[in-house]
Structure formats: C-alpha cells, structure tokens
Design a protein around this motif. Sequence first.
Motif, PDB file in Angstrom:
ATOM      1  N   ARG A  14      -4.881   0.892  -7.553  1.00 22.65           N
ATOM      2  CA  ARG A  14      -4.351  -0.469  -7.551  1.00 22.65           C
ATOM      3  C   ARG A  14      -5.482  -1.488  -7.668  1.00 22.65           C
ATOM      4  O   ARG A  14      -5.324  -2.538  -8.301  1.00 22.65           O
ATOM      5  CB  ARG A  14      -3.482  -0.733  -6.326  1.00 22.65           C
ATOM      6  N   GLY A  15      -6.638  -1.170  -7.074  1.00 19.78           N
ATOM      7  CA  GLY A  15      -7.784  -2.066  -7.184  1.00 19.78           C
ATOM      8  C   GLY A  15      -8.286  -2.171  -8.615  1.00 19.78           C
ATOM      9  O   GLY A  15      -8.666  -3.257  -9.073  1.00 19.78           O
ATOM     10  N   PRO A  17       0.815  -1.224   0.000  1.00 16.19           N
ATOM     11  CA  PRO A  17       0.000   0.000   0.000  1.00 16.19           C
ATOM     12  C   PRO A  17       0.842   1.265   0.000  1.00 16.19           C
ATOM     13  O   PRO A  17       0.315   2.357  -0.230  1.00 16.19           O
ATOM     14  CB  PRO A  17      -0.806  -0.122   1.297  1.00 16.19           C
ATOM     15  N   SER A  35       0.726   3.815  -3.187  1.00 17.37           N
ATOM     16  CA  SER A  35      -0.266   3.542  -4.233  1.00 17.37           C
ATOM     17  C   SER A  35      -1.672   3.757  -3.680  1.00 17.37           C
ATOM     18  O   SER A  35      -1.990   3.341  -2.564  1.00 17.37           O
ATOM     19  CB  SER A  35      -0.122   2.111  -4.765  1.00 17.37           C
ATOM     20  N   ASP A  36      -2.511   4.411  -4.470  1.00 19.74           N
ATOM     21  CA  ASP A  36      -3.881   4.681  -4.056  1.00 19.74           C
ATOM     22  C   ASP A  36      -4.737   3.424  -4.199  1.00 19.74           C
ATOM     23  O   ASP A  36      -4.614   2.679  -5.171  1.00 19.74           O
ATOM     24  CB  ASP A  36      -4.486   5.801  -4.907  1.00 19.74           C
ATOM     25  N   PHE A  37      -5.624   3.214  -3.220  1.00 20.49           N
ATOM     26  CA  PHE A  37      -6.462   2.009  -3.200  1.00 20.49           C
ATOM     27  C   PHE A  37      -7.251   1.846  -4.492  1.00 20.49           C
ATOM     28  O   PHE A  37      -7.284   0.766  -5.084  1.00 20.49           O
ATOM     29  CB  PHE A  37      -7.405   2.056  -1.994  1.00 20.49           C
ATOM     30  N   ASP A  38      -7.913   2.911  -4.940  1.00 18.11           N
ATOM     31  CA  ASP A  38      -8.757   2.813  -6.129  1.00 18.11           C
ATOM     32  C   ASP A  38      -7.934   2.457  -7.361  1.00 18.11           C
ATOM     33  O   ASP A  38      -8.373   1.650  -8.197  1.00 18.11           O
ATOM     34  CB  ASP A  38      -9.508   4.121  -6.367  1.00 18.11           C
ATOM     35  N   HIS A  62      -4.199  -6.962  -5.271  1.00 18.10           N
ATOM     36  CA  HIS A  62      -4.532  -7.043  -3.856  1.00 18.10           C
ATOM     37  C   HIS A  62      -3.481  -6.245  -3.075  1.00 18.10           C
ATOM     38  O   HIS A  62      -2.542  -5.711  -3.658  1.00 18.10           O
ATOM     39  CB  HIS A  62      -4.578  -8.497  -3.399  1.00 18.10           C
ATOM     40  N   GLN A  63      -3.643  -6.196  -1.761  1.00 17.96           N
ATOM     41  CA  GLN A  63      -2.761  -5.389  -0.923  1.00 17.96           C
ATOM     42  C   GLN A  63      -1.943  -6.294  -0.004  1.00 17.96           C
ATOM     43  O   GLN A  63      -2.499  -7.046   0.793  1.00 17.96           O
ATOM     44  CB  GLN A  63      -3.595  -4.419  -0.093  1.00 17.96           C
TER      45      GLN A  63
END
Length: 368
Positions: free
Chosen positions: A47-48, A39, A42-45, A53-54
């Motif tokens: 990378r998603g 994480p 990198s922004d969640f949205d 996955h994280q």
Amino acid sequence: MTAEWIELRGVNTHNKGAHLMMIAVANRLQGRAKLTVSPNGSDFDDRGALGFHQTLLLNQLPAVSGAVGGLIPGSVKDAFGLVASKDVGGVLDAAGFAYSDSFSIQRSKREAKISAAWKKRGVPRVFLPQAFGPFTNPEQAKWTRELLDGAALVYARDRQSLDYVTALGAKTEVRLAPDFTIGLKPGSIPSPLTGEFGAIVPNAKMLSHTKLSLEEYTQFLADGAAEFRAQGLRAVVVVHEHNDRALAKALSERSEVEIFESPDPLVLKRVLSDARIVVASRFHALVSALSSRTPVVALGWSHKYAELLEDFGAGAWMTDGSDAIAARIRHTLTDTETAARLDARVPELLAQNERMWTEVESVLGIRS
C-alpha cells in the motif's frame, strides 16, 4: 472543494483482483487526491508503494479505533503516514463482490453503520463498479439497503447485479459501469515465461460455493492441461489468490504442470496477456485476459462470470463444466467470430469507465 483524504474500502493485497483495484484507483487519482486505506488485509509495503496512507479505522473495532485515532496529534500522524477517520472527506468502496447472500451479514452491518456516521458528517461514499446479490436473506437485504442508502452514488458492474440492487429499493441512484481494472496495462514488464503456453487459474470458491468436489474440479483443470499439451502448449497454473495455493499444488502433482505466482498483479496480467489461452475461475484473472484480447474458457461460481463475458462479447466462452473442456479449448482457439467481438468491445468498455470516473470525481470534488 476536494476532500482532504479519500478512504478506499473493501480492498486488500492478498487477493490479486483486489490488489488490481487498488492500483487502478491509485493510477487514476494519485496526485489529485490524498489516498488512504484500512490496514485490514493490505500489506504495508504494497500500500505504501502505491502512495496510500493508513486509516486508523480497524474493521474489528471501528468505533474504538476511530475514536482513538482522533486523539493522536497531527504531527504523529504525519510522521507515520496515518489518517484519522474524522479527517476522511470522501469514501470509495471497491469491494468487488461482498454484498450478497454468499457473504457474511456482519460485513454489511458494519459498513452500514460506518457509512451512516460518515453521511451524518456530509462525507460522500461512492460504490465503484462491483457485483451485488442475490438478496434472499432478509437480514442481508436489510443491511445492504441501509448501506446503499448511505451512499452518494452506486455502480453495479453488470445487469444482473443492477436488477438485484434495484429490487432492494435503496434510495440512492444505481448506475451501470464495467469493471474498472480493464484499462490497467502491464506496460514494460517483461514476460517471466517463454514460449507458447496456456494458463490455468483455479479458485477455491469453486469448492465452497458450488457442488463440485475437489476430485471433479481438479480433474476438469487437469483435462484442460492435457489439451494444452495436445495443442503444443506448455501448461502453467497461475495463482491469483493465496487461498488457491493448495489447489495449484494438487493440480501440479496430478498433471505435472508448473506453478507461477507473483506478489505483483501486473506481472500476473503480463502472464495472462501473453498466454495463448486461459482457463480460469478467478474473476479478475478473466478481466486481465479478456482486456488483453486473450481467449478464455471461463468456469465460475456466481452470476458475475457470465455477465463479465457478455460485457466483452464473449459469452460463448463461458462453460458450466458439464461438457468436455478439451472440446471447449479447441473451439475457443479457432473462434474468430467471438475474438472479433472481443476486440471491438474493449475500447467501448474503456470509454464507459472514463465516463464513470468523471462522474465519481465530480461527486468527490476532485478536479482534473
């Protein structure tokens, strides 16, 4: 046997070059390997959206976060898209340029220790094509050597970097391959800009890693914008990294150029591919332009810039900033000889990338 999870390290979504590398890995391996990323940065949205996955492995506390992650039940990890470090079966390092005297020793030391633990478990770590060196600092040389000794395969993306790594005396084989984002295409993304324009991509590292002052660098870029207008082109400054926003604003205020920014690096590649010419100090902005056959004037802060242009047969388009940029722009716009070499080199570089990926997938046990 294919590794259950492939951890991608050294990337982020704030620097759009690093973001491009995330996209390139996802495009190549998604559907054939399960991908995860730290994480950090990198922004969640973002990378998603790429299917990552994280990994429960924080750079600030790798040992603690790795241990805690291993205690979380599998049902909880599955529900929240989490991956424990102990579940990682293969590692790709796509740092771009991080192991050198120009960067912190702490990163090399941290990564060497993490890599040693993975190697002990039999987890292969592959360094995707990136720049290395120089290593005049003994501590940087020591930890980078230990890091590379923990790898299964290392790719340098230019000959100077290959020489720097070879001189370290690392035990792992080092091979040569070009930057692996060359083949990324903006596809059906429409151009957000209309008409003919020239793009300028600044880099704040030109102030921290060279002797150029803010005044000198801003004037250099402003002179470029003035020549664009003399050639009948709009001048647009393209922000390729969030740290460059202040430079973009300073240039806009000085020369009344418009600023373009997008969170999607493929939109930025569309802009750079549509430009009539690009003046840039950001490495992956140059990759995006050159791989789209857009002429460039490149001014950089490390060996990786000149090496990149040589890869594309466009060494004549590199400048050290000592000559007039207006003359550089005029020459580049009419340099059909270099343009022809560039056109011929792109398919060759793509073929080299394909061979690199085949070797990487073999090491990681990823089947076609």
